[in-house]
Design a protein around this motif. Sequence first.
Motif, PDB file in Angstrom:
ATOM      1  N   ALA A  39       0.853  -1.193   0.000  1.00 37.28           N
ATOM      2  CA  ALA A  39       0.000   0.000   0.000  1.00 37.28           C
ATOM      3  C   ALA A  39       0.885   1.238   0.000  1.00 37.28           C
ATOM      4  O   ALA A  39       1.899   1.280   0.700  1.00 37.28           O
ATOM      5  N   LEU A  40       0.520   2.218  -0.809  1.00 34.12           N
ATOM      6  CA  LEU A  40       1.240   3.492  -0.862  1.00 34.12           C
ATOM      7  C   LEU A  40       0.336   4.560  -0.247  1.00 34.12           C
ATOM      8  O   LEU A  40      -0.777   4.780  -0.739  1.00 34.12           O
ATOM      9  N   VAL A  41       0.812   5.169   0.827  1.00 32.11           N
ATOM     10  CA  VAL A  41       0.024   6.247   1.434  1.00 32.11           C
ATOM     11  C   VAL A  41       0.882   7.507   1.530  1.00 32.11           C
ATOM     12  O   VAL A  41       2.103   7.422   1.630  1.00 32.11           O
ATOM     13  N   GLY A  42       0.227   8.644   1.490  1.00 38.08           N
ATOM     14  CA  GLY A  42       0.955   9.917   1.575  1.00 38.08           C
ATOM     15  C   GLY A  42      -0.023  11.044   1.380  1.00 38.08           C
ATOM     16  O   GLY A  42      -1.153  10.827   0.935  1.00 38.08           O
ATOM     17  N   PRO A  43       0.410  12.275   1.700  1.00 43.02           N
ATOM     18  CA  PRO A  43      -0.507  13.407   1.577  1.00 43.02           C
ATOM     19  C   PRO A  43      -0.978  13.608   0.134  1.00 43.02           C
ATOM     20  O   PRO A  43      -0.279  13.226  -0.806  1.00 43.02           O
ATOM     21  N   SER A  44      -2.135  14.205   0.000  1.00 43.87           N
ATOM     22  CA  SER A  44      -2.706  14.467  -1.316  1.00 43.87           C
ATOM     23  C   SER A  44      -1.723  15.278  -2.173  1.00 43.87           C
ATOM     24  O   SER A  44      -1.099  16.216  -1.682  1.00 43.87           O
ATOM     25  N   GLY A  45      -1.562  14.852  -3.412  1.00 40.47           N
ATOM     26  CA  GLY A  45      -0.706  15.592  -4.342  1.00 40.47           C
ATOM     27  C   GLY A  45       0.782  15.305  -4.186  1.00 40.47           C
ATOM     28  O   GLY A  45       1.617  15.963  -4.800  1.00 40.47           O
ATOM     29  N   CYS A  46       1.132  14.285  -3.373  1.00 42.95           N
ATOM     30  CA  CYS A  46       2.571  14.061  -3.120  1.00 42.95           C
ATOM     31  C   CYS A  46       3.244  13.347  -4.281  1.00 42.95           C
ATOM     32  O   CYS A  46       4.469  13.400  -4.413  1.00 42.95           O
ATOM     33  N   GLY A  47       2.475  12.641  -5.117  1.00 45.00           N
ATOM     34  CA  GLY A  47       3.073  11.970  -6.266  1.00 45.00           C
ATOM     35  C   GLY A  47       2.827  10.467  -6.317  1.00 45.00           C
ATOM     36  O   GLY A  47       3.449   9.759  -7.107  1.00 45.00           O
ATOM     37  N   LYS A  48       1.891   9.978  -5.508  1.00 47.34           N
ATOM     38  CA  LYS A  48       1.620   8.525  -5.458  1.00 47.34           C
ATOM     39  C   LYS A  48       1.100   8.011  -6.793  1.00 47.34           C
ATOM     40  O   LYS A  48       1.558   6.988  -7.305  1.00 47.34           O
ATOM     41  N   SER A  49       0.124   8.732  -7.360  1.00 49.17           N
ATOM     42  CA  SER A  49      -0.452   8.278  -8.635  1.00 49.17           C
ATOM     43  C   SER A  49       0.595   8.327  -9.730  1.00 49.17           C
ATOM     44  O   SER A  49       0.637   7.465 -10.607  1.00 49.17           O
TER      45      SER A  49
END
Length: 264
Positions: A39-49
Amino acid sequence: MAPDASPPEIVCRGLSKCFGATEVVAPCELTFAAGQTTALVGPSGCGKSTLLRLVAGLEAPSAGSVTIGGAPPGDTLRRGQLSMAFQDPSLLPWRTVRGNVTLALKLARQRKDEARIARLIDLVGLDGFAGTRPGALSGGMRQRAAIARAMVTEPAVLLLDEPFGAVDELTRQQLAEDLPPLWEARETTTLLVTHSVSEAVMLSDRVLVFSPRPAAVVADIPVALERPRRASLSSSKPFLDLTGEVSEALARGMAAAAPRLAAQ
Ligand SMILES: Nc1ncnc2c1ncn2[C@@H]1O[C@H](COP(=O)(O)OP(=O)(O)OP(=O)(O)O)[C@@H](O)[C@H]1O
């Protein structure tokens, strides 16, 4: 997974991505073990997608490389062994749910397996809607149709980008119980982006926590909870300890980036 395909490892070496002058993914070395769910989690807009799109070969790296089973992602994609379900499901509007799911098999050059198609549509809770077109479905139902479409080919690599974003809480819990056994049975290498810390822990073997943009790994947390996992697990101490650890890492990443963000 097709019988000729062993589960592939995904390796990112010196991988980074900039859009113009904006660095979105900081140079990273990452290995996703064959058959594992991360699972990849992080703040919105950090670059996960963006990271997920790099792994899918939908974006070209600015530096470094991604390999799946030692080859570029496009090879796995072309063999019909890489599936994606994204936040915004791009279903063909003129095809029914069954038609969209069936098309995925055709594009992957697999034989039409009516029983498998029906089983997946049933599993995502759309059994009464197999003959319905996307326009007549709710957002959450469209997302579930996209999940069925992504999984019907039994891919070697499955990339899920907030696939339950529009799905109601009870259905989410059901999907969180029902889907992992399928991708475990096929030893699918799965990457899942989610904003939900408990969903990340419930579904994965490992949680990667990212900093604010540019995405850099703040914590790499193994999830050694037994499977199968039921919703009741979420009130157990080991589960709560893990969600606490992920939340703390998120907060740490935010705090460390605060001076940099304030200066921007
Ligand atoms: N094609 C593009 N061109 C320019 N900028 C882009 C492009 N794709 C993404 N970005 C930018 O890259 C940053 C990271 O976007 P990304 O969608 O990867 O984040 P995310 O962590 O998945 O966010 P969220 O959790 O909100 O979905 C954002 O600032 C976004 O505007």
